[in-house]
Each structure stands twice: as structure tokens, then as C-alpha cells.
Design an enzyme around this catalytic site. Structure first.
Site, PDB file in Angstrom:
ATOM      1  N   LEU A 221      55.247  89.769  57.094  1.00 27.63           N
ATOM      2  CA  LEU A 221      54.578  89.232  55.915  1.00 27.63           C
ATOM      3  C   LEU A 221      53.525  88.560  56.395  1.00 27.63           C
ATOM      4  O   LEU A 221      52.243  88.821  56.214  1.00 27.63           O
ATOM      5  CB  LEU A 221      55.564  88.257  55.264  1.00 27.63           C
ATOM      6  CG  LEU A 221      54.983  87.643  54.296  1.00 27.63           C
ATOM      7  CD1 LEU A 221      54.419  88.447  52.925  1.00 27.63           C
ATOM      8  CD2 LEU A 221      56.014  86.536  53.459  1.00 27.63           C
ATOM      9  N   ASP A 222      53.659  87.417  57.107  1.00 30.13           N
ATOM     10  CA  ASP A 222      52.741  86.479  57.835  1.00 30.13           C
ATOM     11  C   ASP A 222      53.195  86.185  59.129  1.00 30.13           C
ATOM     12  O   ASP A 222      53.787  85.172  59.210  1.00 30.13           O
ATOM     13  CB  ASP A 222      52.462  85.148  56.677  1.00 30.13           C
ATOM     14  CG  ASP A 222      51.301  84.245  57.186  1.00 30.13           C
ATOM     15  OD1 ASP A 222      50.802  84.650  58.302  1.00 30.13           O
ATOM     16  OD2 ASP A 222      51.349  83.317  56.611  1.00 30.13           O
ATOM     17  N   PRO A 223      52.485  86.962  60.117  1.00 31.05           N
ATOM     18  CA  PRO A 223      51.499  87.826  60.043  1.00 31.05           C
ATOM     19  C   PRO A 223      52.122  89.288  59.568  1.00 31.05           C
ATOM     20  O   PRO A 223      53.140  89.585  60.161  1.00 31.05           O
ATOM     21  CB  PRO A 223      51.201  87.854  61.403  1.00 31.05           C
ATOM     22  CG  PRO A 223      52.474  87.451  62.135  1.00 31.05           C
ATOM     23  CD  PRO A 223      53.175  86.651  61.222  1.00 31.05           C
TER      24      PRO A 223
END
Length: 387
Positions: free
Chosen positions: A133-135
Site C-alpha cells: 500500500l505505502d509503499p
């Protein structure tokens, strides 16, 4: 030796290591496409329980994880997916290089992993990182926005730009603390103790205490609070920002519910003066006081925006928004981490990722493809463009 022809062909077998809270329906997607999937967890029984929870009993084989046990089962072309904490990745990657297996994870590239990339590349192995997702999805959003802006404004045209990328996992129903912990709070607390570097008003800026740089941020009409996280500056190069464009703002950070800064005031006082032992104790206290229970639903919000203003008057603005709430079957965080990671693994299996280091999709064209595939798999998001 980084071209596809030099790659070790994928065997079709995937080893998914770890069945924590970020392991969701992405694993099921791999069971649909891989020739065989093995789930490695602390014990065989716990692996079997995780498969039952995910509705995958009989579709993947449970295994008791140790690095030696995993290494013993690897054959050339296998794919190992590490869902373990980031410090574990280097040891697993070393085993992969020794046994000619490909490697994938959702974490940032650590120095220890980066040190092994030349050997992996020379051996014809894919090393996929930053594919969650993030990253992960945040990279896809950024590359797509930058690609669209380049087409509209031009690479060689002088321009100024502002890029912001904020992501957060928050309670779907806000509580007084404006947050709930679904895993050990130590990671959240230690991130807040680490300085954040970013670009603000055209200048490099360092926030020694990231929460002190918290700002009000409106997303789709809703007020949030955001603050910088980690080191944003290297991503100017990683995202391939045109050299003729000058940054006004470039920040990658964390998103929290409105009221978070005030609700956490007592925590921040502890972070200012507490030593490692006190912060560890505080993490335990917070986990007990503000847990995510079976009745709670999480929410993931990822907002990435790019505004470009050309020297000759042309301008372009675009933004992506992902806003998902978990359900009884799966948390929003598990869906948003495991599905893009599984998509990346499928691209290892089908031979479309080259040997060497890969971070999700690293071009606008490939990022557009990944987003189309993710949308078909239930990771919903919206794109808004103003020219």
C-alpha cells in the site's frame, strides 16, 4: 544480466512467509494462479488456522517456519514472499540467492537488501519490493499523475510543482483517541521519534519531531491531519520528476483523523523525553488501552496529489484517492497490502518482471496497467484531473 531472457524461469511455486494482519485476500488470488502455494507461519497449526480463517484450507500447504526449513524446500524459480518484519528480509533474500529463488515483499528497500541486489541480478532473480500500500499503491498513483502531467505540460518546459502523498490506517468509526492499534504500537512510536525530511516552499526541511509539522489537510471535503514521515527527498529522483520542473512542495507522509494531534498530546510529551525502555513500556500501555477488536472496522485512506504550473501559463492538477473500509472477512489494510503484492508476484510468475530490483511499477505506463488490474480485483480508487 537484467533482461527477461536471462531470468531464472518461475517454477510456479510460491512460499508466503508470515500470516499476520497484512495477509489477506492477496494470498487467495495467488492460490488461484500459482501451481502451488505454501504458507509458512510460527507453527504448522498456526499456519493451518490462518488458512482456515482465509477460507484456503486445502488450497495451500501449511508449514512451520524457520529459515533453515524454508531454505531446504526452495528450488530454482520458486518465489518467496516475505511478510515478516523488514529486518528479516535480508536473511531470506540471501537464502533465495543461494537457492536461485525470486523474492518479494511490501517493505522499503533496506541497505541490507540493496547490498544483495547485484548478486541476485547476476543470478537472474527478481527482487520485488515496495509493492504493498505505502509503499506500493502510492508509487503507482504518483507515477501515473507525473506521466499525465508530463504529457500536458511537457518535460522540457520550465514549471513549478507540488506533490503530496499521504496515507493512513484509521478507525472507520472514530474513537476519542482518534486511533486504534491493530499491531504493536512500537513501530508507530519509533517512526514519530525519527526526523522527517521533505521539501517545503522550495527548500529542504527537516522536522526533528514529525508531529510538530502536522497540518490540516482536506480530502474529498473531509478534514484530516497529516505530517511528514521518513525521508521524502530521494523520491524526487525515484519518481523521475523532470529536471526542468522545480519543486515547491514534495512530501510523503502519514494521514490521521481530525483531532489526532490533540488526542495524542500526552503521548508526544512521553516521546520528547522517554528513553527506549519507557517508550517500549508506553507501546504496551497503548496497545492495551486502544486495541482493534473483532467488532471494529479499519479504514485506509491514501491521497496523492500533483499540481504543476508552467512558466508560460499552462497548468495541470490531478489527484488519486483510495478510501476503503474493512469488512467481516478482511481488514482494509490486509486488502490494500496483500492484493498489490500478490499482483506483483503474479508478474514474477508470468515472466513480465525483469531480473534485479523492482519497486511496484516504475513507469507511468506500467503503473496504469497495475491500477487497471487492481481495480478489477476490488481495490477501488478515484482519479480527478483539472487542466
Amino acid at each position: 544480466m537484467s533482461d527477461r531472457s536471462a531470468r531464472v524461469p518461475a517454477s510456479g511455486t510460491v512460499h508466503w512467509v508470515g500470516a499476520g494482519l497484512s495477509t489477506g485476500s492477496g494470498l487467495a488470488r495467488l492460490c488461484d494462479t500459482a501451481d502451488g502455494v505454501r504458507l509458512w507461519h510460527r507453527t504448522r497449526d498456526r499456519a493451518a488456522d490462518a488458512l482456515a480463517r482465509l477460507g484456503l484450507t486445502g488450497r495451500a500447504e501449511p508449514r512451520a517456519y524457520t529459515l533453515d526449513a524454508l531454505t531446504a524446500e526452495l528450488v530454482p524459480g520458486d518465489v518467496v514472499v516475505s511478510m515478516l518484519p523488514a529486518p528479516e528480509h535480508a536473511g531470506i533474500l540471501a537464502a533465495c540467492v543461494g537457492r536461485q529463488a525470486h523474492f518479494a515483499c511490501s517493505s522499503y528497500v533496506s541497505d541490507a537488501v540493496l547490498d544483495q541486489v547485484p548478486a541476485a541480478t547476476a543470478a537472474g532473480l527478481v527482487v520485488l519490493t515496495e509493492a504493498g500500500l505505502d509503499p506500493g499503491i502510492d508509487h503507482l498513483f504518483a507515477h501515473c499523475l507525473i506521466g499525465r502531467a508530463r504529457e500536458a505540460v511537457g518535460d522540457d518546459t520550465g514549471a513549478s510543482y507540488s506533490l503530496t502523498s499521504y496515507c493512513g490506517g484509521v478507525p472507520a468509526v472514530p474513537n476519542d483517541f482518534r486511533y486504534r492499534f491493530s499491531w504493536a504500537p512500537a513501530g508507530v512510536l519509533n517512526a514519530l521519534r525519527s526526523p522527517a525530511r521533505y521539501l517545503d516552499e522550495g527548500a529542504e526541511t527537516v522536522a526533528e519531531r514529525p508531529w510538530e509539522a502536522t497540518r490540516r489537510h482536506i480530502v474529498d471535503g473531509e478534514v484530516f491531519e497529516v505530517y511528514p514521515n521518513r525521508d521524502s527527498v530521494p523520491f524526487v529522483e525515484q519518481y523521475g520528476m523532470p529536471a526542468a520542473w522545480k519543486p515547491l512542495t514534495f512530501v510523503r507522509g502519514t494521514l490521521r483523523l481530525d483531532g489526532w494531534l490533540r488526542a495524542w498530546d500526552a503521548v508526544f510529551e512521553e516521546l520528547k523525553d522517554g528513553d527506549d525502555a519507557r517508550i517500549a513500556a508506553l507501546a504496551g500501555e497503548l496497545a492495551a488501552a486502544h486495541p482493534t477488536t473483532d467488532a471494529d472496522r479499519d479504514r485506509v485512506v491514501l491521497a496523492v496529489s500533483l499540481d504543476v504550473h508552467g512558466a508560460s501559463g499552462q497548468s495541470w492538477s490531478g489527484s488519486y484517492l483510495l478510501d476503503l473500509v474493512g469488512d467481516e472477512e478482511e481488514s482494509a489494510m490486509a486488502r490494500c497490502v496483500s492484493r498489490p503484492l500478490a499482483l506483483g508476484v503474479r508478474h514474477i510468475l508470468d515472466g513480465s518482471l525483469p531480473a534485479g530490483l523492482n519497486r511496484a511499477a516504475e513507469t507511468a505506463a506500467r503503473s496504469e496497467e497495475w491500477l487497471r488490474e487492481l481495480a478489477l480485483e476490488g481495490v477501488e480508487f478515484t482519479l480527478r484531473v483539472d487542466c
